[in-house]
Design an enzyme around this catalytic site. Structure first.
Site, PDB file in Angstrom:
ATOM      1  N   HIS A  17       0.712  -0.933   0.145  1.00  0.00           N
ATOM      2  CA  HIS A  17      -0.078   0.231   0.165  1.00  0.00           C
ATOM      3  C   HIS A  17       0.409   0.810  -0.224  1.00  0.00           C
ATOM      4  O   HIS A  17       0.420   2.348  -0.245  1.00  0.00           O
ATOM      5  CB  HIS A  17      -0.966  -0.194   1.119  1.00  0.00           C
ATOM      6  N   LYS A  69      -8.641  13.896   5.102  1.00  0.00           N
ATOM      7  CA  LYS A  69      -7.538  12.785   4.408  1.00  0.00           C
ATOM      8  C   LYS A  69      -6.485  12.507   5.906  1.00  0.00           C
ATOM      9  O   LYS A  69      -6.670  14.081   6.875  1.00  0.00           O
ATOM     10  CB  LYS A  69      -7.139  12.341   3.772  1.00  0.00           C
ATOM     11  N   ARG A  70      -5.962  11.742   6.381  1.00  0.00           N
ATOM     12  CA  ARG A  70      -5.190  11.331   7.043  1.00  0.00           C
ATOM     13  C   ARG A  70      -4.543  12.945   6.372  1.00  0.00           C
ATOM     14  O   ARG A  70      -3.353  13.034   6.070  1.00  0.00           O
ATOM     15  CB  ARG A  70      -4.191  10.251   6.887  1.00  0.00           C
ATOM     16  N   LYS A 118       0.796  13.991   1.651  1.00  0.00           N
ATOM     17  CA  LYS A 118      -0.796  14.495   1.059  1.00  0.00           C
ATOM     18  C   LYS A 118      -1.361  15.813   0.886  1.00  0.00           C
ATOM     19  O   LYS A 118      -1.921  16.553   0.193  1.00  0.00           O
ATOM     20  CB  LYS A 118      -2.259  14.006   2.109  1.00  0.00           C
ATOM     21  N   THR A 134      -8.450   6.594  -2.042  1.00  0.00           N
ATOM     22  CA  THR A 134     -10.280   6.420  -2.276  1.00  0.00           C
ATOM     23  C   THR A 134     -11.079   6.926  -2.274  1.00  0.00           C
ATOM     24  O   THR A 134     -12.229   6.872  -2.440  1.00  0.00           O
ATOM     25  CB  THR A 134     -10.353   4.209  -1.342  1.00  0.00           C
ATOM     26  N   LYS A 147     -14.682   8.176  -4.135  1.00  0.00           N
ATOM     27  CA  LYS A 147     -15.824   8.335  -3.509  1.00  0.00           C
ATOM     28  C   LYS A 147     -16.586   9.398  -3.995  1.00  0.00           C
ATOM     29  O   LYS A 147     -17.973  10.158  -3.948  1.00  0.00           O
ATOM     30  CB  LYS A 147     -16.111   8.554  -1.816  1.00  0.00           C
TER      31      LYS A 147
END
Length: 844
Positions: free
Chosen positions: A381, A575-576, A581, A686, A690
Site C-alpha cells: 500500500h 484525509k490523514r 498529502k 479511495t 468517493k
C-alpha cells in the site's frame, strides 16, 4: 406508542400499543416494531423507565442482528457443506463506520424500519445518529478493508476478515486553541450491539520464552508468557443476497489461573494481575507510539497476536472441514485456503504458518514452505520508506525467538537461491535480502522483503503505484519472479458511498437509468453520459446537490459554530494529515486567496466566486509538523471567518474528528475535492473515488488512482496541476543543487503567515521545511513550492468553471458517469479470479 414523561422530559416506553413479541425474521413494520419492543424489555441494557433515542438505537440494532444471525448461520452451514476454497483477509485496520443504515439497506428493509420506529415516536435518522463509529482503523487502509468485506458478501464469496478488537482505537480528535488534542475513543464505553463473542474460539498466544531442541532435532517454542485470544464476530451482510460473512476480531485476555490470589491478599495488587494488565495493553490502542523499546515490543505483540490467532483459527477450520474425509493432506491446504496480507502489518503470518506446520503438525521445511508460499498473497500500500516496516532483529529475537529462527532460515535459503541460480544478482543481495545487517548496531528485518519472498502474488493498488513497484521499489524481485506482480486498482462500495449516503442523488440516477441495477453493477453509470447536457436532469441534479450542501452546512454549524453559505463553492480535503498529502499546499493557497481578497475593492470582490474551504483529518499524535498544519488551518479559519470584509467570499473550516460517518456527510455535499499529493507518493487513494462517484470534481496531481479517474471521467472534467511522478526525482536533485527559483506568489503566502497575520504561534519550523535546498526537515521534499504556481492557476480554472453553472453541472454528471470502474465489487472480483482462485458460493 412512546409517551412523553412529563416529569423528566424523557420518552417512556408504553407497551399498550406495541406488543413486545419476538419476531427475529420480521420484514413488515408492525412485526419489526414488536421485535424492537421485545428487545427493549427482554434484552435490557438500561432501566425500564425510558425509551430515549439511545435506548431505541440499541433495541433496534438487536432486532436487526436477529435477522443477520439467521443469515449468518445459514452462510456458515452452507460453506461447511459445500467446502469451497475460502479467503481470509488479515488487516490491522477496519474502518467500518456505522452499521445500522448499512445493514437495513443491504437487507432491503430500510422503509420498514423507518415505519416501525415511527410507532415509538422516533425518526430513523435520529436513531441512526446514536451509533458510534467502531474505532478500528486510521484511514484509507482500514476503509478499503471494510469496502472489500461488503463486496465479498455481496458477491457471495466464501471469505472472512480478521482484525483486532481495539478498546480505544486510534484517538478521538478535539480542536482547541492549542490545535489538535487526542483523547481516548469511547466506542466501546457501553457496548457494541453488533458483535457476538465466541467463547468456543480461544487460542493461546505465546510471547518471549526460548526454543527447545529435542534429541531428534525437532524444535519447539516454550516458556515465556501466554495470553488468550478470544473471538468476537461481527456480521457483514451482502446487498440483496442471503450471504452474511464475518469480521472476526480478536481480544486479548488472561485466564483466572493467571491471577495470583496469594500476592493480592499480600497487598501486591499490581503484581497479582500483571498478566491481565499486559493482556489489556495488546488491544488497547491502534498503532501505539513506538519511539521506545516498550512501544516497539507492544506494536510487534499486536501484529503477532493478530497473525497467530488468525492462523491457528484458519488451520482449525481446515481440520474441521477435513474430519471424516480420510487422512489429513497438508498439500491440499492451499487449494482450500487463501490468505491475503493487507500491507506489511500481518507479515508475521508467514513465519507463524511455517512454525505451526513444522512444530505442531510435523511437516518438514520444504513441505511447509511449499504450503505457505502457495497460500499467502501480499498487497503493498505504500512506497513511503517510513511505512515499509523494519523491525529490530534483537526485539524480534527477544519477543518471538522461534520466528526469528524461521526468518533467518528463509533469508539464508533466499541468498543461496540467488547465488546458485542468479549469479548476476549477487551484488544486489544486500538490498534485497530479508535481514538488513548494513548497520551492525541496528540490524533489522525488512518486512516488505519477507512478504515478497514468501508470497505467490504481490499487488499494488493503482496502475501508477503498481508500475512504480515494478520499476523501482521491487524492480530486482521482478527480474527474479516476473509473474508474481499484479495490479488491483482499489475500489469503494457503491452501497455506502452513494446509494445510502446520498439517497436524493441515487433516486435521480435510478430514475434516469430506469434501473437500480447500478448499485451492484456500477458500470451502468455510463448510461448517464447521454443525458449529461439535459436541462431537466441538470435541475434535478442541482436540487439534490443543494439538499446535501444544506445538510452539510447544518452539520458544520453544529460541530464548529461556523455558519457557511450553501450557495458558495464547497471545497473539501479530508484525509490523514501528512506532509506528502499536502494539506499545507491547500492552506497556503487559501492564505494567498485571502491576501488577494484583502487587497481588492468592493466591486472587484463581487466578481469573485465565494468559496468555503473545509479541511479535516487526524495528525498522528507524535507527528509534529502534521499537528502544526492542523493548528495553521484553524488559525487561518479564525481570522478569515471573523473578517467582515471578506467572509462573504471565503470561509475556512477545520472539520474535527474526521471518521466514516463524517465522510458520509461531507462527500455528498462536496463540489470540489482536493487530491493533491506529491506525484508518485499516494499509492491509490479511495476518497478520490468517493467524491468522484458523488458528482464532485477533483483538483489533483497525476498520482495514485487520480490517473485512472481522470482517464475514466475525461481529462476536461479534472483540474490537473503539478509535477509528474517521473519528474519528481530530478526536481529534488535540482533543489539540492540550489537551482530552484520560488514563485513570488509562494513567497508572498509564506511571508503573510510569518507577519503574524494569523496570530502569535511560531510557524517558522513548519515554513522552514519548505526552505533551503536539502537537509532533514528542510528542502521542501514534497515539492510544495514547485507545484504552488500551477496549483494557483488550476484554482483559477475552478473558479472560471464554477461561474458557468451549466458547464459545472455537466462536468459533475460526467464525473459520476465515469466512476463505474471504481467499485470494490470489480476489485474483489479480480482478486477472487486472479489471486485467490475462489468462486461465488451463494446461499440457496
Amino acid at each position: 406508542m412512546a409517551a412523553a414523561d412529563e416529569r423528566n422530559g424523557t420518552t417512556k416506553y408504553n407497551s399498550s400499543k406495541v406488543q413486545p413479541v419476538a419476531h427475529p425474521l420480521a420484514e413488515e413494520s408492525s412485526e419489526i416494531a414488536s421485535n424492537i419492543a421485545y428487545h427493549a424489555i427482554y434484552t435490557p441494557h438500561f432501566s425500564p423507565l425510558k425509551f430515549d433515542p439511545e435506548q431505541a438505537f440499541y433495541a433496534t440494532a438487536e432486532s436487526v442482528r436477529d435477522y443477520l444471525i439467521q443469515r449468518w448461520n445459514e452462510t456458515y452451514l452452507h460453506f461447511h457443506k459445500v467446502d469451497p476454497k475460502q479467503t481470509y483477509y488479515l488487516s490491522m485496520e477496519y474502518l467500518q463506520g456505522r452499521a445500522l443504515t448499512n445493514a437495513i439497506g443491504n437487507l432491503g428493509i430500510t422503509d420498514a424500519y423507518a415505519d416501525a420506529l415511527k410507532k415509538f415516536g422516533h425518526e430513523l435518522e435520529e436513531i441512526v445518529e446514536q451509533e458510534k463509529d467502531a474505532a478500528l482503523g486510521n484511514g484509507g487502509l482500514g476503509r478499503l478493508a471494510s469496502c472489500f468485506l461488503d463486496s465479498m458478501a455481496t458477491l457471495n464469496l466464501p471469505a472472512w476478515g480478521y482484525g483486532l478488537r481495539y478498546r480505544y482505537g486510534l484517538f478521538k480528535q478535539r480542536i482547541s486553541k492549542e490545535g489538535q488534542e487526542e483523547v481516548a475513543e469511547d466506542w466501546l464505553e457501553k457496548f457494541s450491539p453488533w458483535e457476538i463473542v465466541r467463547h468456543d474460539k480461544v487460542y493461546p498466544i505465546r510471547f518471549f520464552g526460548h526454543v527447545e531442541v529435542s534429541p531428534t532435532g525437532c524444535r519447539n517454542w516454550a516458556g515465556g508468557e501466554i495470553i488468550q485470544a478470544l473471538a468476537y464476530d461481527v456480521p457483514i451482510p451482502g446487498y440483496k443476497t442471503k450471504n452474511t460473512i464475518s469480521l472476526r476480531l480478536w481480544e486479548a485476555k488472561a485466564s483466572a489461573e493467571d491471577f495470583n490470589l496469594f500476592q493480592f491478599n499480600d497487598g501486591q495488587y499490581e503484581s497479582a494481575g500483571q498478566l491481565h494488565s499486559k493482556a489489556q495493553q495488546i488491544c488497547a490502542v491502534l498503532y501505539p507510539g513506538d519511539a521506545t523499546e516498550n512501544g516497539k515490543i507492544l506494536r510487534l505483540k499486536q501484529q503477532f497476536f493478530l497473525c497467530s490467532a488468525s492462523m491457528q483459527d484458519i488451520i482449525a477450520r481446515f481440520k474441521e472441514r477435513r474430519d471424516g474425509k480420510g487422512a489429513l493432506q497438508w498439500t491440499e491446504f492451499p487449494s482450500k485456503v487463501a490468505v491475503q496480507l493487507n500491507d506489511t502489518h500481518p507479515t508475521l503470518a508467514i513465519p507463524e504458518l511455517m512454525r505451526l506446520l513444522m512444530d505442531d503438525e510435523g511437516l518438514g521445511w520444504d513441505e511447509a514452505w511449499d504450503v505457505t508460499t502457495r497460500t499467502i498473497a501480499y498487497t503493498n500500500h505504500t512506497v513511503l520508506p517510513e511505512a515499509l516496516e523494519k523491525w529490530p532483529q534483537d526485539i524480534m529475537r527477544k519477543l518471538l525467538p522461534r520466528h526469528m529462527e524461521i526468518v533467518e532460515e528463509i533469508d539464508k535459503r533466499f541468498r543461496e537461491m540467488i547465488c546458485s541460480s542468479r549469479k548476476d544478482m549477487e551484488g544486489k543481495l544486500p538490498k534485497i535480502r530479508i535481514l538488513d545487517d548494513s548497520n551492525p548496531q541496528k540490524p533489522v528485518v525488512r518486512m516488505a522483503n519477507l512478504c515478497v519472498a514468501s508470497s505467490h502474488t504481490v499487488n499494488g493498488v493503482a496502475q501508477l503505484h503498481s508500475d512504480i513497484l515494478k520499476s523501482e521499489l521491487f524492480a530486482d524481485y521482478v527480474s527474479i519472479w516476473p509473474q508474481k506482480f499484479q495490479n488491483k486498482t482499489n475500489g469503494i462500495t457503491p452501497r455506502r458511498w452513494l446509494s445510502f449516503c446520498s439517497p436524493e442523488l441515487s433516486n435521480i440516477i435510478t430514475k434516469w437509468l430506469k434501473t437500480d441495477g447500478w448499485v451492484t453493477n456500477l458500470d451502468l453509470l455510463t448510461g448517464l453520459r447521454q443525458f449529461a447536457g439535459n436541462e431537466e436532469l441538470h435541475s434535478e441534479w442541482a436540487l439534490a446537490k443543494m439538499a446535501n450542501k444544506r445538510r452539510l452546512a447544518q452539520y458544520v454549524l453544529q460541530m464548529t459554530g461556523v455558519t457557511i453559505d450553501p450557495n458558495s463553492l464547497f471545497d473539501i480535503q479530508v484525509k490523514r494529515i501528512h506532509e506528502y498529502k499536502r494539506q499545507l499546499l491547500n492552506i497556503l493557497g487559501v492564505v494567498y486567496r485571502y491576501k488577494k481578497l484583502k487587497e481588492m475593492n468592493t466591486e472587484e470582490r463581487q466578481k469573485i466566486v465565494p468559496r468555503t474551504v473545509m479541511i479535516g483529518g487526524k495528525a498522528f499524535a507524535t507527528y509534529t509538523n502534521a499537528k502544526r498544519i492542523v493548528k495553521l488551518v484553524n488559525d487561518v479559519g479564525a481570522v478569515v471567518n471573523s473578517d467582515p470584509e471578506v467572509n462573504n467570499y471565503l470561509k475556512v473550516v477545520f472539520i474535527p474528528n474526521y471518521n466514516v460517518s463524517v465522510a458520509e456527510m461531507l462527500i455528498p455535499g462536496s463540489e470540489l475535492s482536493q487530491h493533491i499529493s506529491t506525484a508518485g507518493m499516494e499509492a491509490s487513494g479511495t476518497s478520490n473515488m468517493k467524491f468522484s462517484l458523488n458528482g464532485c470534481l477533483i483538483i489533483g496531481t497525476l498520482d495514485g488512482a487520480n490517473v485512472e479517474i481522470r482517464e475514466e471521467i475525461g481529462e476536461e472534467n479534472f483540474f490537473l496541476f503539478g509535477a509528474k511522478a517521473d519528474e519528481v526525482p530530478s526536481l529534488r536533485t535540482e533543489r539540492e543543487n540550489g537551482l530552484f527559483k520560488p514563485d513570488p506568489r509562494f513567497e508572498e503566502a509564506k511571508q503573510f503567515i510569518r507577519s503574524g497575520a494569523f496570530g502569535s504561534y511560531d510557524y517558522n519550523p513548519l515554513l522552514d521545511s519548505l526552505e533551503g535546498n536539502s537537509g532533514y526537515g528542510r528542502g521542501d521534499y514534497f515539492l510544495v513550492g514547485h507545484d504552488f504556481p500551477s496549483y494557483i492557476e488550476a484554482q483559477s480554472k475552478v473558479d472560471e468553471a464554477y461561474k458557468d453553472k451549466k458547464r459545472w453541472l455537466k462536468m459533475s454528471i460526467l464525473s459520476t458517469a465515469g466512476s463505474g470502474k471504481f467499485s470494490s465489487d470489480r476489485t474483489i472480483s479480480q482478486y477472487a479470479k486472479e489471486i485467490w482462485d475462489i468462486e461465488a458460493c451463494p446461499v440457496p
